[in-house]
Write an enzyme that holds these catalytic residues in place. Structure first.
Site, short mmCIF file in Angstrom:
data_model
loop_
_atom_site.label_atom_id
_atom_site.label_comp_id
_atom_site.label_asym_id
_atom_site.label_seq_id
_atom_site.Cartn_x
_atom_site.Cartn_y
_atom_site.Cartn_z
N HIS A 84 -7.59 9.53 4.66
CA HIS A 84 -7.04 8.47 5.51
C HIS A 84 -7.20 8.88 6.98
CE1 HIS A 84 -4.32 7.51 1.93
NE2 HIS A 84 -5.05 6.45 2.11
N GLY A 85 -7.54 7.93 7.82
CA GLY A 85 -7.71 8.25 9.24
C GLY A 85 -9.12 8.73 9.51
N ASN A 96 -8.24 0.65 7.03
CA ASN A 96 -7.15 0.51 7.99
C ASN A 96 -7.58 1.03 9.37
OD1 ASN A 96 -4.63 0.24 9.20
ND2 ASN A 96 -3.85 2.16 8.39
N THR A 97 -7.86 2.35 9.44
CA THR A 97 -8.11 2.99 10.74
C THR A 97 -9.18 2.28 11.57
OG1 THR A 97 -7.45 5.09 9.79
CG2 THR A 97 -8.74 5.19 11.81
N HIS A 139 -9.70 4.71 -1.34
CA HIS A 139 -8.84 4.81 -0.14
C HIS A 139 -9.62 5.53 0.96
CE1 HIS A 139 -4.66 3.69 -1.44
NE2 HIS A 139 -5.35 3.57 -2.56
N GLY A 140 -9.15 5.35 2.19
CA GLY A 140 -9.74 6.09 3.31
C GLY A 140 -11.18 5.71 3.59
N ALA A 141 -11.49 4.42 3.49
CA ALA A 141 -12.90 4.00 3.64
C ALA A 141 -13.38 4.02 5.09
CB ALA A 141 -13.10 2.60 3.05
N ASP A 158 0.86 -1.19 0.00
CA ASP A 158 0.00 0.00 0.00
C ASP A 158 0.90 1.24 0.00
OD1 ASP A 158 -2.42 1.37 0.19
OD2 ASP A 158 -2.46 1.29 2.39
N HIS A 159 0.62 2.19 -0.88
CA HIS A 159 1.38 3.43 -0.94
C HIS A 159 2.89 3.23 -1.01
CE1 HIS A 159 -2.08 6.05 -0.41
NE2 HIS A 159 -2.53 5.16 0.45
P1 13P Z 1 -8.33 4.37 6.43
O1 13P Z 1 -7.21 4.28 7.39
O2 13P Z 1 -8.98 5.68 6.45
O3 13P Z 1 -9.27 3.22 6.53
O4 13P Z 1 -7.67 4.27 4.96
C1 13P Z 1 -7.05 3.09 4.58
C2 13P Z 1 -6.38 3.25 3.28
O5 13P Z 1 -6.86 3.93 2.40
C3 13P Z 1 -5.14 2.54 3.06
O6 13P Z 1 -4.56 2.84 1.85
#
Ligand code: 13P
Length: 281
Positions: free
Chosen positions: A180-181, A232-233, A208-210, A85-86
């Site tokens: 993200h976050g 992720n978060t 991303h950033g779901a 990722d990234h």
């Molecule tokens: P979140 O941490 O907001 O869920 O984003 C995850 C993400 O997009 C990882 O690339």
């Protein structure tokens, strides 16, 4: 089953207008719960480590080994993608592929379009020559990703088309307002632009950033071409929220296996919930 690539799972999901969950891992606990729930749900899954997380966890090779051994140990038969990722540089993407990652994201979103395309092209050629897949990014997902803090910059339609055509990527993260976050206030996704971008491109889009995006907005994004949704978060918050009461309510317990059991379950149940949302039109 050996690891599969984004090309093995995303186009089919895109056709069905569903999405495959991309879940970031912070260690074995995450990896194991995600794999077991994906198997129970009979769903393909994308296990992802960010560039810096890979260093924290002992490097790409160890992560790949941990994953393939856990797949064997738990008799996981659903398709599993191991994704960087990234990826911050061409070299890091190559390193991950050489260590056995079946997929990488090259994040050139903070560079000029020309440089983003040139570098993505190099990674794309290498990934495809090794049978791996590649995701790229246009625009900029805001928030804190892997310690790097950035603002939102919406993807531009022509830039998306140019990058996909020139660099032959398998999936595109077109930043359209996600962060993200944690979100401050209600997420504001740019659905009008999303519809234009997805109808102009054949490749699946990546959200991303779901974490923190309401289910109805996630589902709408999936209907508008997102076949990969990154979380992720929320997994980390679930882990923390389940751990806190264990620590305060059981001050004499010190075995991590006992203290972390509810965190393991919480991650698993959240993954289950997400998988169900992502595959229900
Ligand atoms: P979140 O941490 O907001 O869920 O984003 C995850 C993400 O997009 C990882 O690339």
């Amino acid at each position: 089953m050996s690891l599969v690539t984004l090309k093995d799972v995303l186009p089919e999901a895109q056709k069905k207008k569903i999405a495959i969950g991309h879940f970031n891992v912070n260690g074995q606990l995450w990896m194991e719960s995600i794999l077991q729930v994906a198997q129970e749900e009979n769903s393909p899954v994308i296990i992802a480590s960010s560039d810096r997380m890979a260093d924290y966890l002992g490097g790409f090779k160890l992560i790949r080994l941990m994953l393939t051994e856990l797949i064997k140990y738990h008799n996981i038969t659903v398709p599993v993608v191991l994704h960087l990722d990234h990826g911050q540089t061409v070299e890091r993407c190559i390193e991950a592929i050489d260590a056995g990652y079946s997929s990488v994201m090259f994040d050139g979103s903070h560079k000029s379009l020309e440089e983003n395309i040139e570098l993505t092209k190099i990674v794309s050629k290498y990934a495809h020559s090794k049978g791996a897949s590649i995701e790229a990014e246009i625009g900029s997902v805001g928030g804190n990703e892997d310690g790097i803090i950035g603002g939102i910059k919406h993807a531009n339609l022509n830039e998306c088309i140019e990058l996909v055509e020139m660099a032959k990527v398998d999936a595109l993260a077109a930043a359209l307002g996600s962060v993200h976050g944690k979100y401050v206030g209600e997420p504001q996704l740019e659905f009008t632009e999303m519809a234009k971008i997805s109808s102009a491109l054949e490749v699946p889009l990546v959200l991303h950033g779901a974490s923190g995006i309401p289910d109805n907005q996630i589902k709408k994004s999936i209907q508008l071409g997102h076949a990969k949704v990154n979380v992720n978060t929320e997994l980390n918050v679930a882990w923390r929220d389940a751990l806190l009461p264990e620590l305060t309510n059981n001050p004499t317990v010190y075995e991590p296996r006992i203290l972390l059991e509810n965190s393991r379950k919480a991650i698993g149940e959240l993954v289950r919930e997400k998988i169900r949302v992502f595959r229900t039109p």
